[in-house]
Design a protein around this motif. Structure first.
Motif, PDB file in Angstrom:
ATOM      1  N   UNK A 177     -52.370 -51.640  18.076  1.00  0.00           N
ATOM      2  CA  UNK A 177     -53.271 -50.751  18.898  1.00  0.00           C
ATOM      3  C   UNK A 177     -53.691 -51.250  20.342  1.00  0.00           C
ATOM      4  N   UNK A 178     -53.812 -49.992  21.118  1.00  0.00           N
ATOM      5  CA  UNK A 178     -54.028 -50.335  22.683  1.00  0.00           C
ATOM      6  C   UNK A 178     -55.391 -49.520  22.849  1.00  0.00           C
ATOM      7  N   UNK A 179     -56.535 -50.533  23.958  1.00  0.00           N
ATOM      8  CA  UNK A 179     -57.264 -49.874  24.265  1.00  0.00           C
ATOM      9  C   UNK A 179     -56.959 -48.319  25.177  1.00  0.00           C
ATOM     10  N   UNK A 180     -56.736 -47.949  25.835  1.00  0.00           N
ATOM     11  CA  UNK A 180     -56.827 -46.199  26.616  1.00  0.00           C
ATOM     12  C   UNK A 180     -57.978 -45.705  27.974  1.00  0.00           C
ATOM     13  N   UNK A 181     -58.003 -46.334  28.906  1.00  0.00           N
ATOM     14  CA  UNK A 181     -58.891 -46.429  29.524  1.00  0.00           C
ATOM     15  C   UNK A 181     -58.152 -45.394  31.148  1.00  0.00           C
ATOM     16  N   UNK A 182     -59.218 -44.491  31.297  1.00  0.00           N
ATOM     17  CA  UNK A 182     -58.967 -43.339  32.291  1.00  0.00           C
ATOM     18  C   UNK A 182     -60.505 -43.403  33.194  1.00  0.00           C
ATOM     19  N   UNK A 183     -60.529 -42.906  33.673  1.00  0.00           N
ATOM     20  CA  UNK A 183     -62.159 -42.785  35.302  1.00  0.00           C
ATOM     21  C   UNK A 183     -62.847 -41.498  34.673  1.00  0.00           C
ATOM     22  N   UNK A 184     -64.095 -41.905  34.606  1.00  0.00           N
ATOM     23  CA  UNK A 184     -64.615 -41.112  33.682  1.00  0.00           C
ATOM     24  C   UNK A 184     -65.184 -39.469  35.162  1.00  0.00           C
ATOM     25  N   UNK A 185     -65.489 -38.304  34.750  1.00  0.00           N
ATOM     26  CA  UNK A 185     -65.435 -36.942  35.747  1.00  0.00           C
ATOM     27  C   UNK A 185     -66.300 -37.644  35.883  1.00  0.00           C
ATOM     28  N   UNK A 186     -67.619 -37.994  35.759  1.00  0.00           N
ATOM     29  CA  UNK A 186     -68.628 -38.204  37.132  1.00  0.00           C
ATOM     30  C   UNK A 186     -69.246 -40.168  37.128  1.00  0.00           C
ATOM     31  N   UNK A 187     -68.680 -40.810  37.747  1.00  0.00           N
ATOM     32  CA  UNK A 187     -68.068 -42.010  38.023  1.00  0.00           C
ATOM     33  C   UNK A 187     -67.711 -43.021  36.207  1.00  0.00           C
ATOM     34  N   UNK A 188     -67.717 -44.384  37.006  1.00  0.00           N
ATOM     35  CA  UNK A 188     -67.436 -45.256  35.598  1.00  0.00           C
ATOM     36  C   UNK A 188     -66.223 -44.536  34.672  1.00  0.00           C
ATOM     37  N   UNK A 189     -65.455 -45.263  33.658  1.00  0.00           N
ATOM     38  CA  UNK A 189     -64.596 -44.975  32.980  1.00  0.00           C
ATOM     39  C   UNK A 189     -64.859 -45.140  31.888  1.00  0.00           C
ATOM     40  N   UNK A 190     -64.288 -44.415  30.502  1.00  0.00           N
ATOM     41  CA  UNK A 190     -63.667 -44.091  29.500  1.00  0.00           C
ATOM     42  C   UNK A 190     -62.644 -45.240  28.647  1.00  0.00           C
ATOM     43  N   UNK A 191     -62.836 -45.235  27.756  1.00  0.00           N
ATOM     44  CA  UNK A 191     -61.806 -46.434  26.955  1.00  0.00           C
ATOM     45  C   UNK A 191     -62.155 -46.082  25.274  1.00  0.00           C
ATOM     46  N   UNK A 192     -60.695 -46.035  24.903  1.00  0.00           N
ATOM     47  CA  UNK A 192     -60.702 -46.051  23.511  1.00  0.00           C
ATOM     48  C   UNK A 192     -59.019 -46.333  23.248  1.00  0.00           C
ATOM     49  N   UNK A 193     -59.572 -46.583  21.180  1.00  0.00           N
ATOM     50  CA  UNK A 193     -57.960 -46.963  20.889  1.00  0.00           C
ATOM     51  C   UNK A 193     -57.192 -45.533  20.771  1.00  0.00           C
ATOM     52  N   UNK A 194     -56.492 -46.347  20.553  1.00  0.00           N
ATOM     53  CA  UNK A 194     -54.383 -45.423  20.230  1.00  0.00           C
ATOM     54  C   UNK A 194     -54.311 -46.391  20.022  1.00  0.00           C
TER      55      UNK A 194
ATOM     56  N   UNK B 208     -56.516 -37.118  32.189  1.00  0.00           N
ATOM     57  CA  UNK B 208     -55.822 -37.451  32.267  1.00  0.00           C
ATOM     58  C   UNK B 208     -54.965 -36.623  33.400  1.00  0.00           C
ATOM     59  N   UNK B 209     -55.624 -35.178  32.706  1.00  0.00           N
ATOM     60  CA  UNK B 209     -55.159 -34.162  33.622  1.00  0.00           C
ATOM     61  C   UNK B 209     -55.636 -34.098  35.123  1.00  0.00           C
ATOM     62  N   UNK B 210     -56.960 -34.473  35.364  1.00  0.00           N
ATOM     63  CA  UNK B 210     -57.990 -34.341  36.581  1.00  0.00           C
ATOM     64  C   UNK B 210     -57.348 -35.481  37.191  1.00  0.00           C
ATOM     65  N   UNK B 211     -57.494 -37.341  36.384  1.00  0.00           N
ATOM     66  CA  UNK B 211     -56.917 -38.193  37.747  1.00  0.00           C
ATOM     67  C   UNK B 211     -55.266 -38.091  38.042  1.00  0.00           C
ATOM     68  N   UNK B 212     -54.764 -37.690  37.017  1.00  0.00           N
ATOM     69  CA  UNK B 212     -53.069 -38.264  36.994  1.00  0.00           C
ATOM     70  C   UNK B 212     -52.630 -40.238  36.584  1.00  0.00           C
ATOM     71  N   UNK B 213     -53.744 -40.607  35.945  1.00  0.00           N
ATOM     72  CA  UNK B 213     -53.641 -41.938  36.011  1.00  0.00           C
ATOM     73  C   UNK B 213     -54.248 -42.733  34.790  1.00  0.00           C
ATOM     74  N   UNK B 214     -53.908 -43.780  33.935  1.00  0.00           N
ATOM     75  CA  UNK B 214     -54.380 -44.516  33.126  1.00  0.00           C
ATOM     76  C   UNK B 214     -53.959 -45.770  33.353  1.00  0.00           C
ATOM     77  N   UNK B 215     -54.973 -46.851  32.570  1.00  0.00           N
ATOM     78  CA  UNK B 215     -54.963 -48.117  32.459  1.00  0.00           C
ATOM     79  C   UNK B 215     -54.735 -48.295  30.663  1.00  0.00           C
ATOM     80  N   UNK B 216     -53.762 -48.580  30.534  1.00  0.00           N
ATOM     81  CA  UNK B 216     -53.297 -49.338  29.069  1.00  0.00           C
ATOM     82  C   UNK B 216     -53.938 -50.696  29.238  1.00  0.00           C
ATOM     83  N   UNK B 217     -54.598 -51.215  27.672  1.00  0.00           N
ATOM     84  CA  UNK B 217     -54.502 -52.841  27.782  1.00  0.00           C
ATOM     85  C   UNK B 217     -54.532 -52.563  26.491  1.00  0.00           C
ATOM     86  N   UNK B 218     -53.947 -54.394  26.239  1.00  0.00           N
ATOM     87  CA  UNK B 218     -53.126 -54.881  25.313  1.00  0.00           C
ATOM     88  C   UNK B 218     -54.224 -56.285  24.879  1.00  0.00           C
TER      89      UNK B 218
END
Length: 177
Positions: free
Chosen positions: A28-45, A73-83
């Protein structure tokens, strides 16, 4: 996890090999994406294995098409995957272009037959695939990255030809407070 490699292997290859081993061993890994209003959101997949013919640095996961993760992802077009390896001795983050792939074949190739699958295919039908093509990599792997371990960062950027270049670690950089 075996992290040591012979000293005669070039440094970039040693780092990439250590990152590959970490990624391959993490379920399992963390997917981190830019939040709509600053910051970031992270969740496990759940990590999805790469196919033998695919570029290893193109990673996949599945998500519902109408969730916050897909919207970001649709908005930013980028993501970070953390293992993070279970041993606590290896951490890898890759970031890059993220694309939503609404293709039943791509979803089924990754989901059908998994422990989360259902006979009717209802769950798979509610998912899309996400493809992340890495262009940046950061890692800390005991026995491979520079000592003192965990201080500073070891990072690589991907060149347009697919090769990787190392950013030097600077332990003498001024401390910013």
């Amino acid at each position: 996890m075996r992290n040591s490699m012979p000293d005669d292997v070039p440094q970039v290859e040693r780092l990439l090999a250590a990152a590959r081993r970490t990624i391959e061993e993490v379920p399992f890994l963390w997917v981190v994406t830019p939040a709509a209003e600053n910051g970031a959101n992270a969740r496990i997949v759940q990590a999805q294995p790469a196919s033998d013919a695919a570029d290893f640095w193109t990673r996949w996961f599945l998500t519902p098409p109408n969730g916050r993760k897909a919207a970001e992802i649709r908005r930013a077009g980028r993501a970070t995957l953390a293992y993070q390896h279970a041993s606590g001795g290896a951490f890898v983050a890759i970031s890059g272009l993220a694309e939503l792939i609404d293709d039943r074949g791509e979803v089924n190739r990754r989901f059908r037959g998994s422990i989360y699958d259902d006979a009717e295919g209802v769950v798979a039908a509610s998912l899309i695939a996400v493809r992340v093509t890495a262009d940046h990599l950061e890692l800390h792997v005991r026995g491979v990255t520079a000592e003192p371990w965990g201080r500073g960062r070891t990072s690589l950027d991907r060149n347009p030809d697919g090769s990787w270049r190392l950013h030097p670690v600077h332990y003498d950089a001024p401390i910013v407070r």
